[in-house]
Scaffold this motif. Structure first.
Motif, mmCIF file in Angstrom:
data_model
loop_
_atom_site.group_PDB
_atom_site.id
_atom_site.type_symbol
_atom_site.label_atom_id
_atom_site.label_comp_id
_atom_site.label_asym_id
_atom_site.label_seq_id
_atom_site.Cartn_x
_atom_site.Cartn_y
_atom_site.Cartn_z
ATOM 1 N N CYS A 1 0.843 -1.207 0.000
ATOM 2 C CA CYS A 1 0.000 0.000 0.000
ATOM 3 C C CYS A 1 0.874 1.250 0.000
ATOM 4 N N VAL A 2 1.966 1.203 0.779
ATOM 5 C CA VAL A 2 2.892 2.329 0.812
ATOM 6 C C VAL A 2 3.520 2.499 -0.566
ATOM 7 N N ALA A 3 3.971 1.384 -1.151
ATOM 8 C CA ALA A 3 4.622 1.430 -2.467
ATOM 9 C C ALA A 3 3.683 1.950 -3.552
ATOM 10 N N GLU A 4 2.398 1.573 -3.449
ATOM 11 C CA GLU A 4 1.424 1.975 -4.481
ATOM 12 C C GLU A 4 0.789 3.329 -4.176
ATOM 13 N N GLY A 5 1.120 3.911 -3.009
ATOM 14 C CA GLY A 5 0.552 5.213 -2.663
ATOM 15 C C GLY A 5 -0.924 5.172 -2.323
ATOM 16 N N VAL A 6 -1.365 4.116 -1.643
ATOM 17 C CA VAL A 6 -2.776 4.013 -1.259
ATOM 18 C C VAL A 6 -2.949 4.470 0.188
ATOM 19 N N HIS A 7 -3.899 5.380 0.411
ATOM 20 C CA HIS A 7 -4.303 5.729 1.773
ATOM 21 C C HIS A 7 -5.314 4.688 2.225
ATOM 22 N N VAL A 8 -5.013 3.993 3.334
ATOM 23 C CA VAL A 8 -5.874 2.890 3.755
ATOM 24 C C VAL A 8 -6.412 3.118 5.165
ATOM 25 N N LEU A 9 -7.717 2.920 5.322
ATOM 26 C CA LEU A 9 -8.274 2.778 6.655
ATOM 27 C C LEU A 9 -8.477 1.276 6.867
ATOM 28 N N ALA A 10 -7.621 0.701 7.714
ATOM 29 C CA ALA A 10 -7.707 -0.732 8.009
ATOM 30 C C ALA A 10 -8.676 -0.898 9.178
ATOM 31 N N VAL A 11 -9.866 -1.402 8.887
ATOM 32 C CA VAL A 11 -10.835 -1.626 9.953
ATOM 33 C C VAL A 11 -10.512 -2.945 10.647
#
Ligand code: MN
Length: 247
Positions: free
Chosen positions: A21-31
């Motif tokens: 996710c960091v590499a792809e530049g995704v902002h993630v809300l991990a529920v």
């Protein structure tokens, strides 16, 4: 790219998914689904500026984890994000409606006590009951209705309650899902995947597949992809800014 509702901890190799996710530049809300799992998930999966881990107690587990509301209440002051919480009105949970409602009300009250939180909410077959609960606890924070499946009247009521929405590729493959998305205020929408639960054409969704939802929204709104992306980014900024003091 934004995946505002993903069960990162439930992929076979969550750490490598978080790193990707960091590499792809995704902002993630991990529920998360149980308060007792939050601390460990946060330690393993949070990535500065990219992956945030929300404190949750999933309604489908409410009858098994009701005592964990005490952990939720103890941890809430240190959690900027809450989810997955809510209600599930499906027939397979009909025996557990009362405990679900009690747990959800307890969690909303805890959020209100700390000044409100950004909350990712489950409302499957329970749109009305979820909105009743939100209405009863107006200080709980910002309700982000994830994969909303209510009817048009439910959506009008949600708009009146200033709810937000996270929509994903699985929702937007259906005609009904696209029709709902078209009626949602554009400044209240974020994308999600609900991976690894949600699948499209039998393929498990990963956070970077939120891009599929961006493409779907581009068709629903009849706007270029770049325009959709800048709207979604502005929305996320606005949501975080409105809760700045609570994190
Ligand atoms: Mn979920």
């Amino acid at each position: 790219m934004i995946d505002f509702h993903c069960h990162l901890d439930l992929y076979p190799d969550p750490i490598s998914v978080a790193d990707q996710c960091v590499a792809e530049g995704v902002h993630v809300l991990a529920v998360t689904t149980a308060p007792s799992a939050w601390r460990t998930s946060r330690e393993l999966l949070e990535r500065e500026g990219r992956v945030r881990v929300a404190l949750g107690l999933h309604p489908q587990l409410a009858h098994l984890r009701a005592t964990e509301t005490a952990i939720f209440e103890a941890e809430i002051s240190g959690a900027a994000y809450v989810g997955e919480i809510g209600l599930d009105g499906g027939p397979e949970y009909s025996d557990h409606r009362a405990v679900q409602a009690k747990v959800f009300a307890t969690l909303l009250a805890a959020c209100a006590r700390v000044g409100g939180r950004i909350m990712s909410l489950h409302s499957r077959h329970a749109a009305e009951a979820v909105m009743d609960a939100i209405e009863a606890q107006p200080g709980a924070g910002t309700a982000v209705l994830h994969w909303f499946t209510g009817n048009a009247d439910d959506l009008s009521r949600a708009v009146g309650l200033d709810c937000w929405y996270s929509v994903g590729p699985a929702m937007l493959t259906s005609k009904k899902g696209r029709a709902l998305a078209a009626r949602m205020p554009r400044d209240r929408i974020l994308t999600e995947t609900d991976g690894p639960f949600a699948k499209v054409q039998n393929e498990t969704l990963y956070p970077w597949h939120a891009q599929n939802a961006v493409e779907d929204l581009s068709r629903v709104w009849n706007e270029p992809i770049a325009e959709v992306e800048s709207q979604l980014t502005a929305n996320l900024r606005a949501l975080v800014a409105r809760h700045k003091s609570s994190s």
